[in-house]
Write an enzyme that holds these catalytic residues in place. Sequence first.
Site, PDB file in Angstrom:
ATOM      1  CE  LYS A  65      -2.327  -1.416   3.679  1.00 49.40           C
ATOM      2  NZ  LYS A  65      -1.676  -2.738   3.814  1.00 49.40           N
ATOM      3  CB  THR A  66       3.734   2.331   2.155  1.00 52.30           C
ATOM      4  OG1 THR A  66       2.997   1.907   3.303  1.00 52.30           O
ATOM      5  CG2 THR A  66       4.454   3.618   2.447  1.00 52.30           C
ATOM      6  CG  ASP A 110       0.000   3.120   7.083  1.00 52.56           C
ATOM      7  OD1 ASP A 110      -0.971   2.536   6.565  1.00 52.56           O
ATOM      8  OD2 ASP A 110       1.042   2.529   7.407  1.00 52.56           O
ATOM      9  CB  THR A 159      -4.870  -3.395   8.325  1.00 50.94           C
ATOM     10  OG1 THR A 159      -5.021  -2.649   9.524  1.00 50.94           O
ATOM     11  CG2 THR A 159      -3.433  -3.302   7.847  1.00 50.94           C
ATOM     12  NE  ARG A 218       6.713  -4.605   5.603  1.00 55.68           N
ATOM     13  CZ  ARG A 218       5.627  -3.918   5.939  1.00 55.68           C
ATOM     14  NH1 ARG A 218       4.669  -4.496   6.643  1.00 55.68           N
ATOM     15  NH2 ARG A 218       5.484  -2.671   5.555  1.00 55.68           N
TER      16      ARG A 218
HETATM   17  P1  ADP Z   1       2.079  -1.958   3.217  1.00 58.64           P
HETATM   18  O1  ADP Z   1       2.121  -0.456   3.134  1.00 58.64           O
HETATM   19  O2  ADP Z   1       0.886  -2.560   2.522  1.00 58.64           O
HETATM   20  O3  ADP Z   1       2.230  -2.491   4.619  1.00 58.64           O
HETATM   21  P2  ADP Z   1       4.597  -1.792   1.822  1.00 58.64           P
HETATM   22  O4  ADP Z   1       4.244  -0.905   0.675  1.00 58.64           O
HETATM   23  O5  ADP Z   1       5.389  -1.174   2.927  1.00 58.64           O
HETATM   24  O6  ADP Z   1       3.319  -2.538   2.389  1.00 58.64           O
HETATM   25  O7  ADP Z   1       5.396  -3.039   1.191  1.00 58.64           O
HETATM   26  C1  ADP Z   1       6.321  -3.794   1.921  1.00 58.64           C
HETATM   27  C2  ADP Z   1       7.522  -4.134   1.072  1.00 58.64           C
HETATM   28  O8  ADP Z   1       7.144  -5.143   0.139  1.00 58.64           O
HETATM   29  C3  ADP Z   1       8.059  -2.972   0.229  1.00 58.64           C
HETATM   30  O9  ADP Z   1       9.179  -2.382   0.832  1.00 58.64           O
HETATM   31  C4  ADP Z   1       8.456  -3.593  -1.091  1.00 58.64           C
HETATM   32  O10 ADP Z   1       9.839  -3.868  -1.109  1.00 58.64           O
HETATM   33  C5  ADP Z   1       7.721  -4.899  -1.139  1.00 58.64           C
HETATM   34  N1  ADP Z   1       6.621  -4.872  -2.119  1.00 58.64           N
HETATM   35  C6  ADP Z   1       5.310  -4.632  -1.843  1.00 58.64           C
HETATM   36  N2  ADP Z   1       4.564  -4.756  -2.945  1.00 58.64           N
HETATM   37  C7  ADP Z   1       5.400  -5.086  -3.936  1.00 58.64           C
HETATM   38  C8  ADP Z   1       5.218  -5.367  -5.335  1.00 58.64           C
HETATM   39  N3  ADP Z   1       4.006  -5.352  -5.893  1.00 58.64           N
HETATM   40  N4  ADP Z   1       6.318  -5.677  -6.068  1.00 58.64           N
HETATM   41  C9  ADP Z   1       7.534  -5.719  -5.495  1.00 58.64           C
HETATM   42  N5  ADP Z   1       7.772  -5.487  -4.190  1.00 58.64           N
HETATM   43  C10 ADP Z   1       6.731  -5.163  -3.418  1.00 58.64           C
END
Ligand code: ADP
Length: 339
Positions: A65-66, A110, A159, A218
């Site tokens: 998401k981030t 977030d 979430t 992640r």
């Molecule tokens: P969330 O905000 O949903 O908790 P993040 O955006 O922080 O998740 O993602 C976590 C990590 O996973 C990121 O640092 C990235 O390296 C990896 N990641 C997430 N989605 C992808 C994707 N579609 N392709 C490649 N790497 C990804």
Amino acid sequence: MKRLTDSAFDQEEDEKESSLRPKTLEEFQGQQEIKSNLAVFIQAARERKESIDHIFLSGPPGLGKTTLAGIVASEMGAEFKVTSAPALEKPKDLAGILTTLAPGSVFFIDEIHRLKPSLEEMLYTAMEDYELDWVIGQGPSARSIRIPLPSFTLVGATTKAGLVSGPLYSRFGISIRFDYYSVSELVQIIHRSSDILHIRIDPDAAELLAQCSRGTPRIANRLLRRMRDFAQVLGSGVVTLSVVSEGLERLKIDHFGLESHDREILRIIIEHYGGGPVGAETLAISVGEGIDTLEDFYEPYLIQRGFLKRTPRGRMATPLAYEHLGFKRPDHENQGILF
Ligand code: ADP
């Protein structure tokens, strides 16, 4: 041992992960439907020289998401500002950010379900009219002024989409729900990360690692780094199938991607509560976990893989959970009635 959900662990590991974070839509692996729609919205907004509509992102942690919010900013050539709802205590915290945004910025909040009601209300006019209602003074002499804001795109991530109020949700023009990644998408992510980190990994090893990553990029990246450690110290430096098998065994991660803590949750439901139903709060206390971690991190994956069921009366272990943990299957007629 640190668990995959520890938040201190999250921060420390995420810093190392910044090199792995995709910066463009093309680098963002998987989630084809999300990407192709977003590409259209970005192109349309760019052609009209407008900010892209406000975006709501929901889904379990670690799914990107981030990352996607950052990509929207870079694809729009806009500034990216990040915060999280618990960090915004007072109206002035939010006003301080909104009034100093560069025109066209992407502002990411977030855990938006945790926004205080007074701040949420402030967002309504900010999102709709790019204006801020600001009250000066107190008591009878208090008056409200409207402060113009630059146009911006709010990206709200959560979430727990169900906890976001209707009025706030309705102000987002684009809503995207993230689902767990497929094994083949995770294989692509693992190969991309191995290239960036100069890790040599065999195709069958990447496949097994992907299967055990809870559908979560992640976690795939974290496990990849752990396997690199095992390969370096215990093997020849190459992440092979046997390195991954041994590594996962040492980390107590099984072939469904369940950690020992997941199995503990299921075991407690079965042994202490006759398989359920048991209320989420009672369960959280019994397993020594915060209710948020239980609900946001552990449960969605256990439910998706068919080990756990959410019912109006509480959580229940499924027959698959009994089988996986080596318990005798319950007599369904009686399950839940005694407890
Ligand atoms: P969330 O905000 O949903 O908790 P993040 O955006 O922080 O998740 O993602 C976590 C990590 O996973 C990121 O640092 C990235 O390296 C990896 N990641 C997430 N989605 C992808 C994707 N579609 N392709 C490649 N790497 C990804």
